[in-house]
Write a protein that holds these residues in place. Sequence first.
Motif, short mmCIF file in Angstrom:
data_model
loop_
_atom_site.label_atom_id
_atom_site.label_comp_id
_atom_site.label_asym_id
_atom_site.label_seq_id
_atom_site.Cartn_x
_atom_site.Cartn_y
_atom_site.Cartn_z
N ALA A 90 35.71 -36.15 91.36
CA ALA A 90 36.06 -37.17 92.36
C ALA A 90 37.55 -37.46 92.32
N ALA A 91 38.09 -37.55 91.09
CA ALA A 91 39.52 -37.83 90.94
C ALA A 91 40.34 -36.70 91.54
N LYS A 92 39.85 -35.46 91.34
CA LYS A 92 40.58 -34.30 91.85
C LYS A 92 40.61 -34.31 93.37
N ILE A 93 39.46 -34.66 93.96
CA ILE A 93 39.39 -34.72 95.42
C ILE A 93 40.35 -35.79 95.94
N ASP A 94 40.47 -36.86 95.21
CA ASP A 94 41.40 -37.91 95.62
C ASP A 94 42.85 -37.53 95.35
N GLY A 95 43.07 -36.33 94.79
CA GLY A 95 44.42 -35.84 94.64
C GLY A 95 45.05 -36.14 93.29
N ALA A 96 44.25 -36.51 92.29
CA ALA A 96 44.81 -36.78 90.97
C ALA A 96 45.08 -35.47 90.24
N SER A 97 46.19 -35.39 89.55
CA SER A 97 46.48 -34.19 88.78
C SER A 97 45.74 -34.29 87.45
N GLY A 98 45.71 -33.16 86.73
CA GLY A 98 45.06 -33.16 85.42
C GLY A 98 45.67 -34.20 84.49
N TRP A 99 46.97 -34.29 84.57
CA TRP A 99 47.73 -35.24 83.73
C TRP A 99 47.28 -36.67 84.02
N GLU A 100 47.17 -36.97 85.34
CA GLU A 100 46.77 -38.32 85.71
C GLU A 100 45.34 -38.61 85.28
N SER A 101 44.45 -37.63 85.46
CA SER A 101 43.06 -37.93 85.07
C SER A 101 42.95 -38.09 83.57
N PHE A 102 43.85 -37.42 82.81
CA PHE A 102 43.82 -37.63 81.35
C PHE A 102 44.11 -39.09 81.02
N TRP A 103 45.17 -39.61 81.63
CA TRP A 103 45.57 -40.98 81.29
C TRP A 103 44.63 -42.02 81.87
N LYS A 104 44.06 -41.71 83.07
CA LYS A 104 43.28 -42.75 83.75
C LYS A 104 41.78 -42.66 83.43
N ILE A 105 41.31 -41.45 83.09
CA ILE A 105 39.86 -41.33 82.83
C ILE A 105 39.59 -41.05 81.36
N THR A 106 40.22 -39.98 80.84
CA THR A 106 39.88 -39.55 79.49
C THR A 106 40.25 -40.58 78.44
N LEU A 107 41.49 -41.02 78.47
CA LEU A 107 41.97 -41.91 77.41
C LEU A 107 41.20 -43.24 77.36
N PRO A 108 40.98 -43.90 78.51
CA PRO A 108 40.18 -45.13 78.44
C PRO A 108 38.79 -44.91 77.86
N THR A 109 38.18 -43.75 78.13
CA THR A 109 36.82 -43.52 77.60
C THR A 109 36.83 -43.34 76.10
N VAL A 110 37.85 -42.65 75.57
CA VAL A 110 37.84 -42.41 74.12
C VAL A 110 38.52 -43.53 73.35
N ARG A 111 39.03 -44.52 74.07
CA ARG A 111 39.79 -45.57 73.40
C ARG A 111 39.04 -46.25 72.23
N PRO A 112 37.78 -46.67 72.42
CA PRO A 112 37.08 -47.27 71.27
C PRO A 112 36.94 -46.29 70.12
N LEU A 113 36.86 -45.00 70.45
CA LEU A 113 36.73 -44.00 69.39
C LEU A 113 38.03 -43.84 68.62
N ILE A 114 39.16 -44.14 69.27
CA ILE A 114 40.43 -44.06 68.55
C ILE A 114 40.44 -45.07 67.41
N LEU A 115 39.96 -46.28 67.71
CA LEU A 115 39.88 -47.31 66.66
C LEU A 115 38.95 -46.85 65.54
N LEU A 116 37.77 -46.35 65.94
CA LEU A 116 36.80 -45.88 64.95
C LEU A 116 37.41 -44.79 64.06
N ASN A 117 38.06 -43.82 64.72
CA ASN A 117 38.66 -42.71 63.98
C ASN A 117 39.81 -43.17 63.10
#
Lengths: 326, 315
Positions: free
Chosen positions: B209-236
Amino acid sequence: MKFNKDAAALERRREKLRRVMLGSAEKRGLLGSSVVYLLLIVISFIFLYPVLYMISRSLMSRNDLLDSSAMWIPSSITLHNYESAILTMDYWMSLLKNLYLAAVPTLAQVFVCSMVGYGFARYNFPFKKAWMGILILAFLLPSQTTALPNYLVFQNLRMIDGTIKPFLITAVLGQGFKSTLCILIFYNFHRQVPQSLIEAAEIDGAGHLKAYFRIAIPLAGAAIVVVTLFSFVWYWNETYLVRNYLGYGATRATGLTTLMLELNAFEDSYANAYTTWASSVTSSDRINDAIRMAGTVLAIAPLMILYFVLQKQFVESVDKAGITGE
Amino acid sequence: MSKKAKKNPHDKRRLTRRTLREWGFGYLFILPWIVGVCIFFLYAMVQSLRFSFSRVELSNGVILHPLENGLFENFVKVFTTDVNFPTTLANFGVGLVLQLPVILAFSLIIALLLNSKIRCRSLFRMIFFLPVIIATGPVMSRLTAQGVSSVPMVSQNALLGILSDLPEFIYTPINNLFSSLIMILWNSGIQILIFLAGLQKVPRTLYEAAKIDGASGWESFWKITLPTVRPLILLNAIYTVVTLATGGANEIIELIYNATYTATQGYSYAMAMSWIYTLVVSVILVIVFLLFREKSDKHVRYEQKRSAVKAAAGR
């Protein structure tokens, strides 16, 4: 005309090449893939480098060690180093002792931690939050502060005698090596089991204990596998607390031992063994890196074998233990 | 449930009995652990505190004498008479702070690589997880002694030459970081798997969906991936600190162990050392927690406070 056609074909070819190399919206290109694979392979090599080095060194003869051209591949493979290391560590006997010392407390630890984790997950009782707080504190704080008083407790009970007693007692009381982490894994796991399932069984007349043994334990199969494997590894690898519980200056002659302890004392054992054999060996048999590395390989070999047989269970453990939260 | 119980006194009594049974069984299940934790954790903590604040005499058991030169004599002694401990502790602390981001970033990158569509994923996973099984104190110190703990191809000399002007307590940990880089990366096996498990839970449709909206891989990393793994960063992060502090090739643990059985140092001295160590580790843990905890918590707490104030004002 022909020129135009050629140009169009060239353009098409170039377009195709571009798509294959850089990829399209749906598929990553060859270039991106190869970067990913290259990175993974290089990092894999870096990760395995110490292990490969260890194995290749342990097969080298004395001459190869000095020969800088034989950095990686031994000119002739010798198992002599392994023979020396096996004698030095009294390998087969130490292996048996270590298996016993790791397996028995592991079983106790898994059983008790599963129970405690279930107790925390299933029931509400007064001061539960306080006990949970202590549990987490025990996980976070380094065990060095408690190690010495615990040693003294066992010493007063005359249990520091090179036997399994201190290991077993701590495991049965949920205080074994990394027991706290095991309890937290079980707690997490049992919490995900629908409460209604257990309550239904209890309404059907199953008692609390029966509900635990008949329903909760079978459902926790994955967590039991994870905790068993890791407990075994932890018991196998721990050195600080093992030395504490076996007694200061304990040797394999007086009681139990582990391969890690034998590896720690490798130089001394070798020197002792060397003076015993001195009549039959030449002075060139002094300890060298190849023998040390052979000892290291032997010390980690049992766990390596376990890992290669059960690697799927190990690698999928994190998923299954539900550490990441649902 | 409690509201209902208030309406019907008969029900209340029955519920209470049931609740008591619940409590009883709850305590029954955790009983072994309670006994254990009281003896081997709480009592042991108190004992080691008492040791560290007194002089221990060993004669047919342990006898504690009050200290003559002030309550903190043992702690002062650790810092004034010991040659190794303060520097080792400083190196450990700075080293931990340097290693933590390296391990976290590395394990996240590996998890991202493994999460992309590749063949042989399980083979790579197996390789990255192997050190978790074999990396123990004795093995790591053997390998470090052999000089195979650093990446062989990288020439560190140029970089370290530049850094050598730094004060020693910073330079030494950086030097250690480079000279035992492999051993440090060996500590990231569990962290990689935790990140990977988190990444695999992100639905692929989100990225599409993000790609269709024109987000680059870089942007989806910061906007989708990082927020999802954020609690795991604390755990790790917490997991990393705990494992580095309690296991592996840790020089401080060795120092404490040796001090315990050295005639000139002894029990109370070793316990003072271990309490200083525990304090340092706790401070690092608190800092890590404050740094990596989710910022939304602050927001929630602020909201709670505001609504509480509102409610109070309304009343």
